[in-house]
Design an enzyme around this catalytic site. Sequence first.
Site, short mmCIF file in Angstrom:
data_model
loop_
_atom_site.label_atom_id
_atom_site.label_comp_id
_atom_site.label_asym_id
_atom_site.label_seq_id
_atom_site.Cartn_x
_atom_site.Cartn_y
_atom_site.Cartn_z
N HIS A 207 0.85 -1.19 0.00
CA HIS A 207 0.00 0.00 0.00
C HIS A 207 0.88 1.24 0.00
CE1 HIS A 207 -3.16 2.86 1.06
NE2 HIS A 207 -3.97 1.93 0.58
N ASP B 129 -7.93 -5.59 -0.60
CA ASP B 129 -8.33 -6.34 -1.79
C ASP B 129 -8.00 -7.82 -1.70
OD1 ASP B 129 -9.47 -4.21 -3.22
OD2 ASP B 129 -7.48 -3.45 -3.70
#
Length: 389
Positions: A277, A330
């Site tokens: 991320h 996700d």
Amino acid sequence: MTTAAPAPKAGLEGVVAGDTSICNVEQDALIYRGYEIHDLADNASFEEVAYLLLEGDKPTAAQLKFFKDELIANRALPPQVIDYLKTVKPMVIAGSAVPMDILRTAVSLLGNLDKECQDISAEANLRKAKRLTAKIPTIIGHMQNVIDGQEIVAPDTGGDANLGHAANMLYLMSGKKPDAEAEKVVDVSLTLYAEHDYNASTFASRVIAGTLSDMHGAVTGAIAALKGPLHGGANEAAMDMLREIMKDLDGKIEKPAVEQWMRKAFEEKRKLMGFGHRVYKNGDHRAPILHKLGRAAAEKRGAEFVKWFELGEIVQQIMLDEKSIHPNVDFPCGMTYFALGIPIPQYTPIFVAARITGWAAHIMEQHANNRLIRPRANYVGPDLRKWNG
Ligand code: CMC
């Protein structure tokens, strides 16, 4: 002589590009308008979170009822959009369009048909935001019916007025009413996906809104930005990657074989989907929430669904041991939606069904206090030269 400031890090890493009162993304917390994400996931429905994001505060019971009724009343699609959706199957078969592309075109067409499309006043923007929030699940459902070669479910009403937002979306996609657990899991996933400050798609929507362009246009652009596998498309890509690994394992989920697959991926400098991320370096707050709910749902549905979590947990451990990289939201989303029987190409459109609320809140915030977003580029091209010289 350049008049621009020095170039920031590639990808604008670490750049604070503006103020917002909608969301705060920190290493130790994710906060929507003052409420922490665990608190919201445990205690608020998606409709309540949508109201919070769009209106600014938690709804009273009466406000929530009115808001839910507004969403239900706005679920049905105009016939022109249904006609378009009826044409998409050959494009899907040809591979020239995936559901995210179809959703993008349908939202753009909704703009053409919306009498308030050109009106960017705060009042019109809020009404359009609610209409889009109501209609996007219907687009997803009708599109899936067409892809499956089935009759469109509830074309006149956009669903069943007795079903909440998440349950109705699942019903529209399959024609079957989901059980309470599937409804809860998807509802929480929508809350987790609803907002995330200046992520790529939201920033794209603010850049578009910043030219004083309209909400449907800004959302259309945001959908295009979310599609990519480095952003929202990662939930589909993560499940595709797990299927690729599983195929190589020949049915036996054993750590050495997974390690071998991953070593090869690392050597090829492959990015593992659903990991890493830009902001979170010690883990994504949303991932464990969804992992826990998704695994519990898989356990109720049987070994054929649990096996994906078993594999995913081994992949997670190896990523952490070898690279110190955590899963993002996700990663569990892929396994979770798979356990609920949702078709993989609809995972990112469902992300849109949630993020529409965050995008709309940002578009309204941009319009309310606008200044054109127009950065400079650091020129690295050829020196000055003569066309005829
Ligand atoms: N797999 C393997 N290595 C990775 C990964 C990954 N998923 N993510 C980061 N790295 C490595 C990267 O190769 C780099 O290593 P090195 O310093 O040796 O070159 C290091 O970690 C730093 O990564 P980065 O590329 O500078 O990170 P970034 O901030 O530019 O990218 C990212 C962030 C999310 C695009 C990236 O982690 C990625 O491509 N992840 C996979 C796609 C994904 O899951 N996207 C979803 C993002 S979060 C939710 C959402 O938006 O939907």
